[in-house]
Design an enzyme around this catalytic site. Structure first.
Site, PDB file in Angstrom:
ATOM      1  N   ASP A   1       4.109   0.393  -0.666  1.00 57.58           N
ATOM      2  CA  ASP A   1       3.401   0.241  -2.069  1.00 57.58           C
ATOM      3  C   ASP A   1       3.192   1.253  -2.889  1.00 57.58           C
ATOM      4  O   ASP A   1       2.810   2.490  -2.463  1.00 57.58           O
ATOM      5  CB  ASP A   1       1.939  -0.494  -1.826  1.00 57.58           C
ATOM      6  CG  ASP A   1       1.719  -1.441  -0.681  1.00 57.58           C
ATOM      7  OD1 ASP A   1       2.707  -1.875  -0.045  1.00 57.58           O
ATOM      8  OD2 ASP A   1       0.706  -1.826  -0.067  1.00 57.58           O
TER       9      ASP A   1
ATOM     10  N   GLU B   1      -3.229  -9.416  -1.050  1.00 55.08           N
ATOM     11  CA  GLU B   1      -3.266  -7.941  -0.879  1.00 55.08           C
ATOM     12  C   GLU B   1      -2.892  -7.289  -2.441  1.00 55.08           C
ATOM     13  O   GLU B   1      -2.733  -7.928  -3.197  1.00 55.08           O
ATOM     14  CB  GLU B   1      -2.146  -7.574   0.231  1.00 55.08           C
ATOM     15  CG  GLU B   1      -2.073  -7.914   1.287  1.00 55.08           C
ATOM     16  CD  GLU B   1      -0.986  -7.329   2.443  1.00 55.08           C
ATOM     17  OE1 GLU B   1      -1.297  -6.962   3.495  1.00 55.08           O
ATOM     18  OE2 GLU B   1      -0.118  -7.112   1.699  1.00 55.08           O
TER      19      GLU B   1
HETATM   20  C1  FRU Z   1       0.684  -4.095   1.482  1.00 52.18           C
HETATM   21  C2  FRU Z   1      -0.257  -3.353   2.547  1.00 52.18           C
HETATM   22  C3  FRU Z   1      -1.262  -3.285   1.985  1.00 52.18           C
HETATM   23  C4  FRU Z   1      -1.797  -2.053   2.733  1.00 52.18           C
HETATM   24  C5  FRU Z   1      -0.838  -1.173   2.813  1.00 52.18           C
HETATM   25  C6  FRU Z   1      -0.552  -0.603   4.282  1.00 52.18           C
HETATM   26  O1  FRU Z   1       2.031  -4.062   1.597  1.00 52.18           O
HETATM   27  O2  FRU Z   1      -0.215  -4.139   3.749  1.00 52.18           O
HETATM   28  O3  FRU Z   1      -2.528  -4.272   2.069  1.00 52.18           O
HETATM   29  O4  FRU Z   1      -2.942  -1.286   2.179  1.00 52.18           O
HETATM   30  O5  FRU Z   1       0.580  -2.186   2.774  1.00 52.18           O
HETATM   31  O6  FRU Z   1       0.699   0.369   4.246  1.00 52.18           O
END
Ligand code: FRU
Length: 489
Positions: free
Chosen positions: A43, A222
């Site tokens: 992300d 998310e």
């Molecule tokens: C989304 C996610 C978020 C988390 C991160 C962990 O892709 O699962 O929810 O903070 O990636 O790398």
């Protein structure tokens, strides 16, 4: 003599091997999209503009090209197009690894770290084993930088928001809410989004929850992002929510809601599920902070179904183009458009595509990095782009008249066997455009991003070919201009 040449070969061998590897590693690297120099990225995080620089932090595993203990990687740019790689910004600590989050400029020194401090708000993800069982506790923490993102200090009072007993409690996105003069945090709470408020970024109060009965729920919610937009002088609030799995074409995808926010409660105008991007490869996208009334989004160009096994090996994952968001109306409702920022134009030089009645186009020698812009495409009979090469690697984008959908088919592209979900035709249902539309295609080595009518429908897809495309067939007709833009070298 013989001995000598053996020795030479022996000395050269490591270089030859390294060179060979480099070729492999770089074969799939895009030419105008952001990628980490090496190792794993997911992300985008901490998107903020400050003193002439756009920051892009990102979920980063500095020791492997697979997901692992998360850090925040860092890059900076003057124009959101060319990026400079910086040192890793945030490292795991006793509270946990550093999951996704956001950053803001604290102009009025509300947190007391100094006027104009950059403040990152992120999730501390703590994993432990209790009686052999894995336990994960997610809390929210902050860190500040007084030198525009170069060095960071974690706040000694972390976490600033403890966990209320939820297994998913992460990805804080913070904005300043003018009317109630406070910071508002959107946070994933698993099947919904929780909102919290604070005057100083250190003490947070629960405001409300949104979403249990709204939108798509095929997986966990998310990376929320709540922000205000202007539509013809009216204040409209948008809430972006990523979903994994449960996307329209499988795996991860991003939906959004449109409604009102009064500083406490987000109320969506309706219950329709709206997809920001119908392709399989645009996830966890959020917008930049401190850019005035602009809404600039970047997403992670991958999908949790196969992100860890895409065939790049030394580095993994690419970001999407940076896209400008705007609102438009269709069928009496509001929707979001997303379209790459004009800044990319500096990367390209224009070349007119052959006249509208030539439908076989030579695209060899372009490194598979180009842009096609077509006006007034006639949808009444269907329309199709077929990209291919001598190895018979084929990628299509089409409008299917009788089904009224747009589709990207990558099932016949090069490497597809690394995951069962990868070979696929992905579909975007069309309730938006009729009869005629513009089509823009951004191709970059291993990705295609398609925008219908300035981004009213967007589709993003990865593919991994052994060879660049050298030939394009266009089936259908268009009455406007058609421009092929190629990368400046
Ligand atoms: C989304 C996610 C978020 C988390 C991160 C962990 O892709 O699962 O929810 O903070 O990636 O790398």
């Amino acid at each position: 003599m013989k001995k000598k040449s053996h020795l030479l070969l022996y000395l050269l061998l490591p270089t030859l091997v390294a060179f060979g590897q480099k070729e492999d590693v770089e074969k799939f690297r895009p030419l105008y999209h952001f990628t980490p120099q090496q190792n794993w990225m997911n992300d985008p995080n901490g998107l903020v503009y400050h003193q002439g620089l756009y920051h892009l932090f990102y979920q980063y595993h500095p020791y492997s090209s697979k997901w692992g203990p998360m850090h925040w990687g860092h890059a900076m740019s003057k124009d959101l197009v060319d990026w400079e790689h910086r040192n890793t910004a945030l490292y795991p600590d006793s509270l946990g690894t550093i999951f996704s989050g956001s950053a803001i400029v604290d102009k009025d020194n509300t947190a007391g770290f100094g006027p104009d401090a950059l403040i990152a708000i992120y999730t501390s993800n703590h994993e432990s084993r209790i009686n052999g069982k894995r336990k994960r506790t997610q809390t929210q923490s902050i860190a500040y930088s007084l030198d525009n993102g170069v060095t960071w200090t974690k706040y000694a009072g972390n976490p600033v928001l403890p966990n209320p007993g939820k297994s998913a409690f992460r990805d804080p996105k913070v904005i300043w809410h003018d009317n109630s003069a406070k910071w508002v945090m959107s946070l994933t709470a698993g099947d919904s989004i929780a909102f919290y408020g604070s005057k100083n970024l250190k003490d947070w109060d629960k405001l409300s929850d949104f979403g249990r009965d709204y939108g798509a729920h095929g997986g966990v919610w998310e990376c929320p992002d709540l922000f205000k937009m202007d539509y013809k002088g009216k204040e409209v609030w948008v809430l972006i929510v990523s979903l994994n799995p449960g996307g329209p074409n499988g795996g991860s995808a991003t939906q959004y809601f449109i409604g009102d926010f009064d500083g406490k409660v987000f109320q969506a105008y309706d219950k329709e599920t709206r997809w920001l991007d119908w392709g399989t490869d645009n996830y966890a996208g959020v917008t930049w902070s401190n850019v005035g009334n602009r809404h600039l989004l970047i997403g992670w160009m991958s999908n949790w179904q196969y992100a860890n096994v895409v065939p790049t090996e030394k580095w993994r994952s690419t970001m999407t183009t940076v896209r400008e968001l705007s609102l438009f109306e269709a069928n009496g409702k509001l929707y979001l458009k997303n379209f790459p920022i004009a800044g990319y134009d500096t990367k390209f030089k224009r070349q007119n595509l052959n006249s509208p009645d030539t439908n076989e186009i030579d695209i060899s020698g372009l490194d598979n990095a180009f842009k096609i812009s077509m006006k007034n495409v006639d949808l009444t009979k269907g329309f199709k782009f077929i990209f291919d090469n001598k190895m018979n690697e084929i990628l299509t984008f089409q409008y299917h008249k009788s089904h009224n959908y747009f589709a990207i088919n990558r099932a016949e592209t090069g490497l597809i066997a690394f995951n069962n979900n990868f070979p696929k035709k992905m579909i975007a249902d069309n309730i938006i455009v009729k009869d005629k539309c513009d089509i823009d295609i951004y191709m970059d080595k291993t990705s295609i991003e398609v925008f219908v009518d300035g981004g009213k429908i967007a589709m993003t897809s990865l593919f991994f070919n052994e060879n660049d495309f050298d030939h394009l067939t266009i089936e259908g007709s268009y009455s406007g201009t058609a421009i092929l833009s190629v990368l400046r070298k």
